[in-house]
Motif scaffolding. Structure first.
Motif, PDB file in Angstrom:
ATOM      1  N   VAL B  39      41.078  39.504  36.556  1.00 41.85           N
ATOM      2  CA  VAL B  39      40.203  38.516  37.182  1.00 41.85           C
ATOM      3  C   VAL B  39      41.503  37.854  38.059  1.00 41.85           C
ATOM      4  O   VAL B  39      42.573  37.333  37.662  1.00 41.85           O
ATOM      5  N   GLN B  41      42.376  34.736  41.336  1.00 38.79           N
ATOM      6  CA  GLN B  41      42.156  33.491  41.933  1.00 38.79           C
ATOM      7  C   GLN B  41      42.991  33.090  43.171  1.00 38.79           C
ATOM      8  O   GLN B  41      43.923  32.660  42.933  1.00 38.79           O
ATOM      9  N   LYS B  45      40.877  28.624  45.765  1.00 38.67           N
ATOM     10  CA  LYS B  45      39.537  29.496  45.847  1.00 38.67           C
ATOM     11  C   LYS B  45      38.857  29.699  44.442  1.00 38.67           C
ATOM     12  O   LYS B  45      39.748  29.480  43.451  1.00 38.67           O
ATOM     13  N   ALA B  46      37.793  30.405  44.379  1.00 41.11           N
ATOM     14  CA  ALA B  46      37.167  30.721  43.117  1.00 41.11           C
ATOM     15  C   ALA B  46      37.710  31.887  42.286  1.00 41.11           C
ATOM     16  O   ALA B  46      38.200  32.619  43.132  1.00 41.11           O
ATOM     17  N   LEU B  47      37.273  31.995  40.966  1.00 40.05           N
ATOM     18  CA  LEU B  47      37.662  33.264  40.331  1.00 40.05           C
ATOM     19  C   LEU B  47      36.843  34.675  40.787  1.00 40.05           C
ATOM     20  O   LEU B  47      35.748  34.504  41.297  1.00 40.05           O
ATOM     21  N   TRP B  49      36.030  38.716  39.688  1.00 46.90           N
ATOM     22  CA  TRP B  49      36.348  39.886  38.844  1.00 46.90           C
ATOM     23  C   TRP B  49      36.933  41.049  39.540  1.00 46.90           C
ATOM     24  O   TRP B  49      36.286  41.298  40.606  1.00 46.90           O
ATOM     25  N   TYR B  96      44.824  37.049  36.503  1.00 46.92           N
ATOM     26  CA  TYR B  96      44.474  36.810  35.034  1.00 46.92           C
ATOM     27  C   TYR B  96      44.134  38.048  34.540  1.00 46.92           C
ATOM     28  O   TYR B  96      43.349  38.729  35.037  1.00 46.92           O
ATOM     29  N   PHE B 111      34.124  36.738  29.056  1.00 52.44           N
ATOM     30  CA  PHE B 111      35.486  36.759  29.047  1.00 52.44           C
ATOM     31  C   PHE B 111      35.997  35.745  28.055  1.00 52.44           C
ATOM     32  O   PHE B 111      36.104  34.430  28.485  1.00 52.44           O
ATOM     33  N   TRP B 114      42.201  34.575  27.787  1.00 54.88           N
ATOM     34  CA  TRP B 114      42.831  34.700  28.928  1.00 54.88           C
ATOM     35  C   TRP B 114      44.178  34.458  28.824  1.00 54.88           C
ATOM     36  O   TRP B 114      44.780  33.768  28.173  1.00 54.88           O
TER      37      TRP B 114
END
Lengths: 110, 124
Positions: B39, B41, B45-47, B49, B96, B111, B114
């Motif tokens: 994943v 980022q 900003k946002a995560l 996949w 990640y 998930f 991590w």
């Protein structure tokens, strides 16, 4: 595969309840009971809070709860605490072995 | 308890290949309760996949990167890896690795563990 829509920010005073919405489509949130929520403090990795819409992993406080109605999932924090100040992300299974995250919401404790 | 740790170069030149490895400890990558995922980022900003791999080699990828990505698992070293080719500045992100767990489903859906994340910058 568009990101799920979350409010940019929500805020509340300690002890209050806040809710974060996560709006998708008929192809993701609307179709599957596989919404999860993650908490991310600054500079840290995300942490799983909720899975399968409303299940809490062991160790996650009971003040975190999840629900879903139609195309919108929600995370509620009851009894907001200072340490809950963080970014929150939803994620949904979107069919055909694909996954979509939300746009993220910053929670501020006033 | 499952622990994951990313490793790899922090700087990659445009058009080259980004390579990262995730070392798993506390469990085996052959645990059939899990796929293993990447994943990312971008800063601020946002995560997003990227993709997931099963120990058998089965993979699935985000359509947005499918033509450029390969994820593999190495059971002998208890690791899994990400390769993303033809990178641009838009691929600059914290990457990640995460365990991608099955629930009441035939596919993984959340998930649960991590890694700490690895910042990869694409720049000449």
């Amino acid at each position: 595969q568009a990101a799920l829509t979350q409010p940019r920010s929500v805020s509340g005073s300690p002890g209050q309840s806040v809710s974060i919405s996560c709006t998708g489509t008929r192809n993701d949130v609307g179709m599957y009971m596989y919404v999860s929520w993650y908490q991310q403090s600054p500079g840290k990795a995300p942490k799983l809070l909720i899975y399968d819409v409303s299940k809490r992993p062991s160790g996650v406080p009971g003040r975190f709860s999840g629900s879903k109605s139609g195309y919108t999932a929600s995370l509620t924090i009851s009894g907001l605490q200072n340490e809950d100040e963080a970014d929150y992300y939803c994620c949904s299974y979107a069919g055909s072995n694909s996954y979509v995250f939300g746009t993220g919401t910053k929670v501020t404790v006033l | 308890q499952l622990q994951l740790q990313e490793s790899g170069p922090g700087l990659v030149k445009p058009s080259e290949t980004l390579s990262l490895t995730c070392t798993v400890s506390g469990d085996s990558v052959t645990n059939d309760n899990y796929y293993w995922a990447w994943v990312r980022q971008p800063p601020g900003k946002a995560l997003e996949w990227i993709g997931s791999v099963y120990y058998s080699g089965n993979t699935f990828y985000n359509p947005s990167v499918r033509s450029r990505v390969a994820i593999s698992a190495d059971t002998s070293s208890n690791q899994f890896s990400l390769r993303l080719n033809s990178v641009t500045a838009a691929d600059t992100a914290v990457y990640y690795c995460a365990s991608h767990r099955f629930s009441t489903s035939w596919y993984p859906v959340y998930f649960d563990y991590w890694g700490q994340g690895a910042l990869v910058t694409v720049s000449s």
